[in-house]
Scaffold this motif. Structure first.
Motif, PDB file in Angstrom:
ATOM      1  N   VAL A   1      -8.287  13.085  -9.451  1.00  0.00           N
ATOM      2  CA  VAL A   1      -8.009  11.722  -8.980  1.00  0.00           C
ATOM      3  C   VAL A   1      -8.826  11.467  -7.722  1.00  0.00           C
ATOM      4  O   VAL A   1      -8.578  12.083  -6.678  1.00  0.00           O
ATOM      5  CB  VAL A   1      -6.498  11.546  -8.658  1.00  0.00           C
ATOM      6  CG1 VAL A   1      -6.239  10.155  -8.092  1.00  0.00           C
ATOM      7  CG2 VAL A   1      -5.650  11.765  -9.893  1.00  0.00           C
ATOM      8  N   ASP A   2      -9.826  10.593  -7.818  1.00  0.00           N
ATOM      9  CA  ASP A   2     -10.597  10.187  -6.644  1.00  0.00           C
ATOM     10  C   ASP A   2      -9.810   9.112  -5.910  1.00  0.00           C
ATOM     11  O   ASP A   2      -9.359   8.135  -6.538  1.00  0.00           O
ATOM     12  CB  ASP A   2     -11.966   9.646  -7.051  1.00  0.00           C
ATOM     13  CG  ASP A   2     -12.975  10.772  -7.226  1.00  0.00           C
ATOM     14  OD1 ASP A   2     -12.954  11.685  -6.393  1.00  0.00           O
ATOM     15  OD2 ASP A   2     -13.762  10.741  -8.187  1.00  0.00           O
ATOM     16  N   CYS A   3      -9.652   9.261  -4.609  1.00  0.00           N
ATOM     17  CA  CYS A   3      -8.839   8.307  -3.847  1.00  0.00           C
ATOM     18  C   CYS A   3      -9.656   7.607  -2.773  1.00  0.00           C
ATOM     19  O   CYS A   3     -10.611   8.170  -2.232  1.00  0.00           O
ATOM     20  CB  CYS A   3      -7.667   9.023  -3.174  1.00  0.00           C
ATOM     21  SG  CYS A   3      -6.470   9.646  -4.350  1.00  0.00           S
ATOM     22  N   VAL A   4      -9.239   6.386  -2.457  1.00  0.00           N
ATOM     23  CA  VAL A   4      -9.815   5.633  -1.349  1.00  0.00           C
ATOM     24  C   VAL A   4      -8.766   5.635  -0.246  1.00  0.00           C
ATOM     25  O   VAL A   4      -7.601   5.318  -0.493  1.00  0.00           O
ATOM     26  CB  VAL A   4     -10.103   4.164  -1.759  1.00  0.00           C
ATOM     27  CG1 VAL A   4     -10.768   3.419  -0.614  1.00  0.00           C
ATOM     28  CG2 VAL A   4     -10.953   4.111  -2.995  1.00  0.00           C
ATOM     29  N   THR A   5      -9.182   6.002   0.973  1.00  0.00           N
ATOM     30  CA  THR A   5      -8.223   6.012   2.086  1.00  0.00           C
ATOM     31  C   THR A   5      -8.584   4.913   3.069  1.00  0.00           C
ATOM     32  O   THR A   5      -9.765   4.623   3.284  1.00  0.00           O
ATOM     33  CB  THR A   5      -8.226   7.369   2.812  1.00  0.00           C
ATOM     34  OG1 THR A   5      -9.557   7.676   3.200  1.00  0.00           O
ATOM     35  CG2 THR A   5      -7.688   8.454   1.915  1.00  0.00           C
ATOM     36  N   GLY A   6      -7.558   4.320   3.673  1.00  0.00           N
ATOM     37  CA  GLY A   6      -7.783   3.272   4.669  1.00  0.00           C
ATOM     38  C   GLY A   6      -7.874   3.856   6.059  1.00  0.00           C
ATOM     39  O   GLY A   6      -7.891   5.067   6.243  1.00  0.00           O
ATOM     40  N   MET A   7      -7.914   2.989   7.034  1.00  0.00           N
ATOM     41  CA  MET A   7      -7.970   3.426   8.433  1.00  0.00           C
ATOM     42  C   MET A   7      -6.688   4.172   8.799  1.00  0.00           C
ATOM     43  O   MET A   7      -5.609   3.802   8.360  1.00  0.00           O
ATOM     44  CB  MET A   7      -8.106   2.209   9.353  1.00  0.00           C
ATOM     45  CG  MET A   7      -9.526   1.688   9.453  1.00  0.00           C
ATOM     46  SD  MET A   7     -10.601   2.830  10.333  1.00  0.00           S
ATOM     47  CE  MET A   7      -9.991   2.676  11.984  1.00  0.00           C
ATOM     48  N   PRO A   8      -6.801   5.225   9.608  1.00  0.00           N
ATOM     49  CA  PRO A   8      -5.589   5.928  10.038  1.00  0.00           C
ATOM     50  C   PRO A   8      -4.660   4.988  10.800  1.00  0.00           C
ATOM     51  O   PRO A   8      -5.115   4.125  11.547  1.00  0.00           O
ATOM     52  CB  PRO A   8      -6.122   7.023  10.963  1.00  0.00           C
ATOM     53  CG  PRO A   8      -7.553   7.169  10.606  1.00  0.00           C
ATOM     54  CD  PRO A   8      -8.015   5.836  10.148  1.00  0.00           C
TER      55      PRO A   8
ATOM     56  N   GLU B   1       0.842  -1.203   0.000  1.00  0.00           N
ATOM     57  CA  GLU B   1       0.000   0.000   0.000  1.00  0.00           C
ATOM     58  C   GLU B   1       0.877   1.253   0.000  1.00  0.00           C
ATOM     59  O   GLU B   1       1.984   1.249   0.542  1.00  0.00           O
ATOM     60  CB  GLU B   1      -0.890   0.040   1.250  1.00  0.00           C
ATOM     61  CG  GLU B   1      -1.996  -0.983   1.266  1.00  0.00           C
ATOM     62  CD  GLU B   1      -2.796  -0.908   2.567  1.00  0.00           C
ATOM     63  OE1 GLU B   1      -4.005  -1.154   2.510  1.00  0.00           O
ATOM     64  OE2 GLU B   1      -2.200  -0.617   3.619  1.00  0.00           O
ATOM     65  N   THR B   2       0.336   2.314  -0.594  1.00  0.00           N
ATOM     66  CA  THR B   2       0.980   3.631  -0.482  1.00  0.00           C
ATOM     67  C   THR B   2       0.456   4.276   0.789  1.00  0.00           C
ATOM     68  O   THR B   2      -0.762   4.342   1.005  1.00  0.00           O
ATOM     69  CB  THR B   2       0.634   4.504  -1.700  1.00  0.00           C
ATOM     70  OG1 THR B   2       1.081   3.838  -2.877  1.00  0.00           O
ATOM     71  CG2 THR B   2       1.306   5.855  -1.602  1.00  0.00           C
ATOM     72  N   VAL B   3       1.360   4.740   1.645  1.00  0.00           N
ATOM     73  CA  VAL B   3       0.959   5.313   2.930  1.00  0.00           C
ATOM     74  C   VAL B   3       1.369   6.782   2.966  1.00  0.00           C
ATOM     75  O   VAL B   3       2.524   7.117   2.682  1.00  0.00           O
ATOM     76  CB  VAL B   3       1.624   4.551   4.102  1.00  0.00           C
ATOM     77  CG1 VAL B   3       1.259   5.190   5.433  1.00  0.00           C
ATOM     78  CG2 VAL B   3       1.204   3.087   4.084  1.00  0.00           C
ATOM     79  N   ILE B   4       0.402   7.662   3.279  1.00  0.00           N
ATOM     80  CA  ILE B   4       0.716   9.098   3.419  1.00  0.00           C
ATOM     81  C   ILE B   4       0.697   9.448   4.904  1.00  0.00           C
ATOM     82  O   ILE B   4      -0.118   8.928   5.660  1.00  0.00           O
ATOM     83  CB  ILE B   4      -0.261   9.999   2.626  1.00  0.00           C
ATOM     84  CG1 ILE B   4      -1.733   9.743   3.023  1.00  0.00           C
ATOM     85  CG2 ILE B   4      -0.086   9.821   1.140  1.00  0.00           C
ATOM     86  CD1 ILE B   4      -2.719  10.688   2.389  1.00  0.00           C
ATOM     87  N   SER B   5       1.615  10.314   5.305  1.00  0.00           N
ATOM     88  CA  SER B   5       1.709  10.714   6.716  1.00  0.00           C
ATOM     89  C   SER B   5       1.678  12.231   6.804  1.00  0.00           C
ATOM     90  O   SER B   5       2.180  12.917   5.917  1.00  0.00           O
ATOM     91  CB  SER B   5       3.008  10.201   7.337  1.00  0.00           C
ATOM     92  OG  SER B   5       3.140   8.821   7.127  1.00  0.00           O
ATOM     93  N   GLY B   6       1.094  12.729   7.889  1.00  0.00           N
ATOM     94  CA  GLY B   6       1.007  14.182   8.053  1.00  0.00           C
ATOM     95  C   GLY B   6       0.799  14.574   9.498  1.00  0.00           C
ATOM     96  O   GLY B   6       0.961  13.771  10.416  1.00  0.00           O
TER      97      GLY B   6
END
Length: 780
Positions: A554-561, A530-535
């Motif tokens: 670009v519509d994105c699906v995000t997973g659980m934090p 998975e690609t993981v973004i952090s902030g």
């Protein structure tokens, strides 16, 4: 500014290691001399011996850090005249204190805009500085916006035109990097404080950032027209909570809905605002009913100044009364020395008392020549050198902010020394890359005005320059590197994937946002694929996901934090690890012995090998193995924090030993010892500040108790309260929705990382079990 915070270009990716328990303090790490020499070899060389000698002479003359008085004494008359009428200022405050509304009035009164539009106005135009659609929809500032304006100030019957470079910054902790990079290049700031709420959590954070970059400030107490406004309580909080001497230089005429103007207590003049937008200021005598409080507050001002300024102290001890000119001069000296902040008051929304703040900026905040700026001279072993704001010296500038504009990457540059001209070549000190400036502009929010040259002390922007935030630029004659801004560690992660097949826009968006925002991190998890973004928070990541949809389609699906857990050890253990492998021909052999013990919030590798039992190159390989193992701990696969590996013995084989063997021994030896050292899981603990109306106090306390939070403080105001607590990040996901539901949408909260602490035993068991399950699935 301390050289210890310096981002030296050749070590840019790895120079700062941050201990999360001391997240506000960057730690220096070792930079190999070989890397340094290689880097310096790549720097562009001067074109001729004559040019080199000229620069060498200049460098020798200005070598080291010069006293500011010496720099000012040598300032050319035309530079002195230009800089004395220039101010680089930022507007900073807690969320919803009225920063953008205040900036809108500043632009209107200086003639920069012709009409005022409110942040959440009914005309749906939005404030000038909130140029992004998302900012106008949500009514918050997301990106810092730069502009410039001119202010005509009357001094002794003569009108002087002051030039302001102004940056409006966000209030949300999620966008804290915008405040960091703005304050890094500014010479002064206006700290906006709400008259009702006083000093709030983000006000304290902004104060800490101002101290980090040695930025003097004046304070403006806004929203004096609101019910419950109490400026004296706010001033007391500035003194107590921000630990800086503060005193009012104005007294309000009326309060709440009866606010009419202010009294200037230094000159004992009442200032009333007339006209549709309060653009006309009328001076009158002080109303008789205010005479007592004006004299009382004037006495408090003089007493406070006597504590921080020697000249006023002498006058005060001699029981004399200082003149208005002496008071103004003392306020200026104490403000620039960051010992004092003058406090003004008014209401930006009601168009009351904004113009006196502009006069105060001219009177009390420093011009660019009065601020000491320091760089490191790479040609002289990183010796600190002053950057005098002389136009005839070689150019030195700092790229502090990047934006993707319609003409390509827009780079904001603060010019510290020399001047920058359209068509000139500039060199990126970090990469050695030379670029010709095709276009030079001054920014006004999202609009731009072309210019041909920009002098020292000013802020401009340019296109077509390939660089990163915090890079230093010169004209090629100097090898200077400037200090960069402090970048906090991300605290929250989400997995993200495009809904439909990616046509390249997803990667473009991710790359652009990473370049623009150092707190936005992206990595690919090889285990989960998975690609993981952090902030910095849920809102931070939510804004970027929404920007991908709007700006890149670009519509994105995000997973659980995902929480950024850490692994640590509690016990000290001895280890004795032998790595041996034989597979025909030369095999692999490495033996290391030593001690693994807990350390304070950072990973340390040490060796006490005597007699050359293990050669240096093999020890360096063991260290690499140790660092690699710390990146992904054996307990739950998260980073290791606070481990000290000491190698004090070992053995080598004449044929089979190699760097690879010792790297492998370092990796597996650490993992084996780690599991015997009573490993634990650490979770991030957040500083939570919740503000809500008083009637919801019981409900909010109940919410925090459910989350096992530790309540540290409660400030109760006239109609609202602020609750401070420490709570684990894991418990705070989705809290925004729950808080809104429990406070009828009136509650708001901020989260800021504080430290790491041991996770509850049950959570640790669950995390370990989940990690083991993933490993088994991977093996099958």
């Amino acid at each position: 500014m301390s050289p210890l915070r310096t981002l030296v270009p050749w070590a840019a990716p790895a120079l700062f290691t941050r201990s999360c328990a001391h997240a506000s303090r960057p730690l220096f790490t070792h930079v190999l001399p070989a890397t340094r020499s290689n880097f310096i070899k790549q720097l562009p060389r001067l074109q001729s011996t004559a040019a080199a000698e000229a620069v060498s002479d200049e460098t020798e003359q200005g070598a080291g850090v010069q006293p500011q008085e010496d720099i000012l004494a040598k300032l050319a008359p035309e530079d002195a005249q230009r800089l004395s009428l220039m101010r680089n200022i930022g507007i900073s405050a807690h969320i919803d204190s009225g920063k953008t509304t205040f900036t809108e009035r500043v632009l209107y009164y200086t003639g920069r805009i012709k009409a005022i539009h409110e942040v959440r106005g009914k005309d749906n135009v939005g404030a000038k500085m909130d140029s992004m659609d998302l900012e106008r929809e949500k009514g918050i500032t997301i990106q810092s916006a730069a502009t410039y304006c001119d202010w005509d100030k009357v001094e002794n019957g003569e009108t002087k035109k002051y030039h302001f470079n102004l940056i409006d910054t966000p209030g949300h902790i999620d966008f804290t990097i915008e405040v960091e990079r703005a304050l890094r290049v500014l010479d002064g700031a206006v700290l906006v404080v709400c008259a009702v709420s006083g000093v709030q959590s983000q006000t304290i954070t902004v104060d800490r950032q101002m101290r980090r970059y040695n930025v003097p400030r004046i304070t403006f107490i806004n929203k004096m027209d609101r019910m419950g406004a109490n400026p004296w309580r706010a001033i007391e909080q500035v003194n107590q909570k921000l630990k800086i001497a503060a005193a009012a230089v104005q007294v309000p005429i009326g309060r709440e809905e009866n606010l009419e103007g202010v009294v200037d207590i230094i000159n004992r003049k009442a200032l009333y605002h007339e006209g549709n937008r309060g653009e006309t200021i009328v001076e009158k005598d002080v109303p008789s009913e205010l005479n007592d409080i004006v004299e009382e507050k004037r006495g408090v001002l003089i007493e406070t100044l006597a504590d921080v300024d020697d000249e006023i102290a002498e006058i005060f001890l001699n029981e004399e009364v200082p003149s208005p000119e002496q008071i103004v001069a003392a306020i200026r000296r104490a403000t620039i020395a960051r010992k004092f902040t003058p406090v003004l008051m008014g209401s930006a929304l009601a168009n009351k008392s904004v113009q006196p703040v502009l006069d105060a900026v001219c009177d009390y905040l420093p011009n660019p020549a009065e601020v000491s700026n320091v760089a490191l001279d790479l040609a002289r072993s990183e010796a600190p050198v002053s950057l005098p704001p002389y136009s005839d010296l070689p150019f030195v500038g700092l790229a502090f902010k990047l934006e993707e504009g319609k003409f390509g990457q827009l780079t904001y540059v603060r010019v510290y020394q020399g001047m920058i001209k359209k068509g000139m070549n500039i060199v990126n000190t970090r990469t050695g890359k030379r670029t010709k400036l095709a276009r030079l502009v001054r920014m006004h929010s999202n609009e731009m005005e072309d210019v041909t040259e920009v002098h020292s002390g000013e802020i401009c922007a340019t296109f077509g320059v390939d660089c990163s935030s915090g890079d230093t630029f010169t004209d090629g004659q100097l090898e200077y590197a400037m200090t960069s801004m402090f970048v906090p560690e991300p605290v929250i992660s989400l997995s993200i994937a495009p809904k439909s097949r990616d046509n390249g826009n997803f990667s473009k968006a991710i790359n652009r946002f990473q370049k623009e925002d150092p707190t936005f991190r992206v990595h690919f998890d090889s285990e989960s694929k998975e690609t993981v973004i952090s902030g910095m928070g849920e809102l931070h990541l939510e804004i970027y996901v929404e920007r991908m949809r709007r700006e890149y389609n670009v519509d994105c699906v995000t997973g659980m934090p995902q929480v950024a857990y850490r692994e640590a050890i509690l016990d000290e253990v001895n280890f004795d690890y032998t790595h041996k492998r034989q597979s025909g021909g030369a095999g692999q052999y490495a033996k290391i012995m030593g001690i693994l013990s807990p350390a304070d919030a950072e990973n340390i590798f040490e060796s006490e090998i005597v007699g050359g039992k293990i050669p240096e190159k093999y020890l360096a390989a063991v260290q690499k193995g140790f660092e690699e193992a710390c990146e992904k701990g054996p307990l739950i696969g998260h980073k290791v924090l606070g481990a000290r590996m000491l190698v004090n013995d070992g053995a080598i084989h004449v044929v089979d030993s190699s760097e690879l063997s010792f790297r492998t021994a370092g990796y597996w030896g650490f993992r084996e010892a780690f599991m015997r050292s009573r490993p634990v899981v650490l979770e991030p603990i957040m500083d939570v500040a919740i503000t809500a109306p008083l009637e919801f106090q019981g409900s909010v306390i109940g919410l925090m108790n459910k989350r096992n939070a530790t309540i540290t403080d409660t400030d109760v105001g006239s109609d609202e309260f602020t609750l401070h607590a420490e709570c684990s990040l894991n418990q705070m996901f989705g809290f925004a929705t729950i808080l809104r539901a429990n406070t009828q949408g009136k509650g708001e909260f901020t989260l800021e990382f504080k430290h790491y602490a041991q996770a509850p035993p049950q959570l640790q068991k669950d995390l370990v079990a989940e990690f083991q399950k993933k490993l088994k699935e991977k093996q099958t």
